[in-house]
Design an enzyme around this catalytic site. Structure first.
Site, PDB file in Angstrom:
ATOM      1  N   ARG A  45       0.826  -1.216   0.000  1.00  0.00           N
ATOM      2  CA  ARG A  45       0.000   0.000   0.000  1.00  0.00           C
ATOM      3  C   ARG A  45       0.854   1.256   0.000  1.00  0.00           C
ATOM      4  O   ARG A  45       0.460   2.290  -0.480  1.00  0.00           O
ATOM      5  CB  ARG A  45      -0.940  -0.005   1.207  1.00  0.00           C
ATOM      6  CG  ARG A  45      -2.246  -0.729   0.901  1.00  0.00           C
ATOM      7  CD  ARG A  45      -3.180  -0.583   2.030  1.00  0.00           C
ATOM      8  NE  ARG A  45      -2.479  -0.985   3.256  1.00  0.00           N
ATOM      9  CZ  ARG A  45      -3.041  -1.639   4.244  1.00  0.00           C
ATOM     10  NH1 ARG A  45      -4.293  -1.932   4.198  1.00  0.00           N
ATOM     11  NH2 ARG A  45      -2.357  -1.976   5.308  1.00  0.00           N
ATOM     12  N   GLY A 132      10.065 -16.979  14.660  1.00  0.00           N
ATOM     13  CA  GLY A 132      10.906 -16.033  13.913  1.00  0.00           C
ATOM     14  C   GLY A 132      12.044 -16.687  13.156  1.00  0.00           C
ATOM     15  O   GLY A 132      11.826 -17.441  12.206  1.00  0.00           O
ATOM     16  N   ILE A 134      14.197 -19.010  14.057  1.00  0.00           N
ATOM     17  CA  ILE A 134      14.615 -20.389  14.366  1.00  0.00           C
ATOM     18  C   ILE A 134      14.018 -21.331  13.318  1.00  0.00           C
ATOM     19  O   ILE A 134      12.807 -21.323  13.117  1.00  0.00           O
ATOM     20  CB  ILE A 134      14.105 -20.836  15.760  1.00  0.00           C
ATOM     21  CG1 ILE A 134      14.525 -19.853  16.856  1.00  0.00           C
ATOM     22  CG2 ILE A 134      14.579 -22.246  16.073  1.00  0.00           C
ATOM     23  CD1 ILE A 134      13.935 -20.187  18.230  1.00  0.00           C
ATOM     24  N   GLU A 188       2.405  -7.877  17.771  1.00  0.00           N
ATOM     25  CA  GLU A 188       1.386  -7.987  16.732  1.00  0.00           C
ATOM     26  C   GLU A 188       0.643  -6.663  16.600  1.00  0.00           C
ATOM     27  O   GLU A 188       0.660  -5.838  17.526  1.00  0.00           O
ATOM     28  CB  GLU A 188       0.379  -9.082  17.111  1.00  0.00           C
ATOM     29  CG  GLU A 188       0.971 -10.467  17.185  1.00  0.00           C
ATOM     30  CD  GLU A 188       1.601 -10.890  15.873  1.00  0.00           C
ATOM     31  OE1 GLU A 188       0.906 -10.964  14.860  1.00  0.00           O
ATOM     32  OE2 GLU A 188       2.833 -11.122  15.854  1.00  0.00           O
ATOM     33  N   LYS A 203       1.065 -20.558  16.987  1.00  0.00           N
ATOM     34  CA  LYS A 203       2.337 -21.226  16.673  1.00  0.00           C
ATOM     35  C   LYS A 203       2.356 -22.656  17.216  1.00  0.00           C
ATOM     36  O   LYS A 203       2.837 -23.576  16.560  1.00  0.00           O
ATOM     37  CB  LYS A 203       3.497 -20.418  17.247  1.00  0.00           C
ATOM     38  CG  LYS A 203       3.652 -19.050  16.553  1.00  0.00           C
ATOM     39  CD  LYS A 203       4.544 -18.121  17.354  1.00  0.00           C
ATOM     40  CE  LYS A 203       4.715 -16.767  16.693  1.00  0.00           C
ATOM     41  NZ  LYS A 203       5.316 -15.766  17.559  1.00  0.00           N
ATOM     42  N   GLY A 300      11.240  -9.754  14.757  1.00  0.00           N
ATOM     43  CA  GLY A 300      12.156  -8.756  14.194  1.00  0.00           C
ATOM     44  C   GLY A 300      12.297  -8.933  12.687  1.00  0.00           C
ATOM     45  O   GLY A 300      12.069 -10.022  12.151  1.00  0.00           O
TER      46      GLY A 300
HETATM   47  N1  HSE Z   1       4.487 -10.822  17.847  1.00  0.00           N
HETATM   48  C1  HSE Z   1       5.296 -11.971  17.598  1.00  0.00           C
HETATM   49  C2  HSE Z   1       6.216 -12.186  18.780  1.00  0.00           C
HETATM   50  C3  HSE Z   1       6.092 -11.744  16.340  1.00  0.00           C
HETATM   51  O1  HSE Z   1       6.363 -11.270  19.599  1.00  0.00           O
HETATM   52  O2  HSE Z   1       6.775 -13.252  18.909  1.00  0.00           O
HETATM   53  C4  HSE Z   1       6.704 -12.969  15.785  1.00  0.00           C
HETATM   54  O3  HSE Z   1       5.757 -13.943  15.469  1.00  0.00           O
END
Ligand code: HSE
Length: 432
Positions: A45, A132, A134, A188, A203, A300
């Site tokens: 966007r 993330g 890993i 998030e 997750k 990150g």
């Molecule tokens: N909001 C998530 C966290 C970002 O803090 O782990 C990664 O999935």
């Protein structure tokens, strides 16, 4: 040789990280693939000042990317489960492979998405959706493929771990640390997903399906957040030899599976108890390998990009190899349903904190109520009341009990005249 064309949808934290790492390390990445790749188009966007977009075509309509006949791999990094779902389903319908970092989408709609991808012969890759940077999806799907997984437990939300660490180490205020996590791009869009365990539940359900060959069952995960944890609980746990972490646990129990996310006291001597800040860690126990631990940054821009690019490499290699089958989404040919255990039937130990009248006989009333329910006490600690106070705070560590049994004992304890208010309860796991 064919060039594999990539279309990136979304240029936020992860999108910009992916663009920058892909651009910076392109030569080495292509050498690993054994063929060339090209960022053909970006759907966003707005531009992101972190990226030099001068050499790439940018469209404001992300659906242009999935309609573009030249794109082979759609990289979905917009997040959410509405537009992202339409985007992914359209990409599949158009015969494109998809790489996504979207844990909510996979956890909630993965069964449908995987089935459609299988029919169409395209790959859905989602390494970046869990923990993330890993590579835990590959570890479960490939590295541990010879094992029967007994259980796994992980710190799989960086924001929550960052908050608990800062509260414990620096006595910082919950809201203040959360604000910092948002500024750093860890949290998030709706940070209640982080602090109430929804993100970790997304997750966990993905990890459990990869571990136990079962369909994704997000609605069955028991989820409790960290917003009720106070600095004094962290200090009490420390005094008793524990640390409090927000843990996701998936465990086989006979033919059922435990799926739960909640704050947990873990003995300080466990490595996972010492995983701090935004770092994540996942412990996986397989029957052949025993316990294994995977550690790294859980959020990150570039750590998550590292996982997105690992998937791009996998899919691009697959395309270059000329294989006309997709990479299996969960790594199994067939999945079978498993019963998910009700939290009331799960057995753990407990940390209990309660306020009582500071007078003789109180401790014995508490221990009687627990022993009547066959719950033993491992440790007890009483804070001396402050000058002039008539109430004292008691902390107890119990032996293992079924949750329903513990709850009935607590109901009796809360009715005792000497007990003020509700009993605070946090589950305890040895993870050994
Ligand atoms: N909001 C998530 C966290 C970002 O803090 O782990 C990664 O999935």
């Amino acid at each position: 040789m064919k060039q594999v064309n990539i279309g990136i949808c979304g240029l936020g934290t992860v999108g910009s990280g992916t663009f920058n790492v892909l651009t910076r390390n392109l030569e080495q990445i292509q050498s690993r693939i054994g063929g060339s790749i090209n960022i053909k188009q970006i759907g966003a966007r707005r531009d992101n000042p972190a990226c030099d977009l001068s050499t790439v075509e940018v469209t404001r309509d992300i659906f242009d990317v999935v309609k573009n006949p030249e794109i082979d791999i759609v990289v979905e990094l917009i997040g959410g489960t509405t537009v992202a779902k339409d985007l992914v389903l359209q990409a599949i319908a158009n015969g494109k492979h998809v790489v996504t970092a979207n844990k909510a989408l996979i956890a909630e709609f993965g069964n449908e998405i995987f089935a459609k991808a299988k029919d169409k012969g395209v790959t859905i890759a989602y390494e970046a959706a869990v923990a993330g940077g890993i590579p835990i999806i590959k570890a479960l799907r490939e590295g541990l493929a010879g094992n029967r997984i007994n259980w796994l437990a992980g710190i799989i939300n960086g924001t929550g771990n960052f908050i608990l660490t800062e509260m414990g180490d620096k006595k910082r205020d919950f809201a203040d640390v959360l604000k910092e996590a948002q500024e750093k791009g860890y949290a998030e869009a709706d940070p209640t997903f982080d602090v109430e365990g929804i993100d970790a539940a997304h997750k966990l359900v993905i990890l459990a399906s990869l571990a136990f060959a079962m369909p994704l069952q997000y609605d069955k995960v028991f989820t409790e957040g960290i917003s009720g944890i106070e600095t004094k609980d962290i200090d009490n746990a420390d005094r008793l030899g524990y640390r409090i972490k927000h843990i996701g646990i998936a465990r086989r129990v006979d033919n059922s599976v435990e799926l739960r996310v909640h704050p947990t006291l873990i003995p300080k001597k466990r490595v996972i108890a010492n995983v701090d800040g935004v770092m994540n860690a996942v412990l996986v126990n397989g029957d052949a390998v025993g316990p294994t631990l995977y550690y790294g940054p859980g959020a990150g821009a570039e750590p998550t990009a590292s996982s997105v690019i690992a998937d791009i490499v996998d899919v691009a290699r697959h395309i270059h190899s000329g294989a006309n089958t997709a990479i299996p989404s969960l790594g199994f040919d067939a999945l079978s349903d498993k019963d998910i255990m009700d939290i009331n039937d799960i057995e753990t130990s407990y940390y209990l904190r309660l306020v009582v009248d500071d007078k003789p006989g109180v401790l014995s009333q508490l221990t009687t109520a627990l022993s009547d329910a066959s719950i033993g006490i491992e440790a007890a600690h009483q804070e001396e009341p402050a000058e002039g106070e008539t109430n004292a705070e008691i902390v107890l560590l119990t032996d293992k009990s079924a949750e329903s049994n513990l709850l009935s004992a607590l109901a009796k304890i809360e009715k005792l005249e000497c007990v003020q208010g509700d009993v605070k309860k946090i589950r305890v796991e040895s993870l050994g």
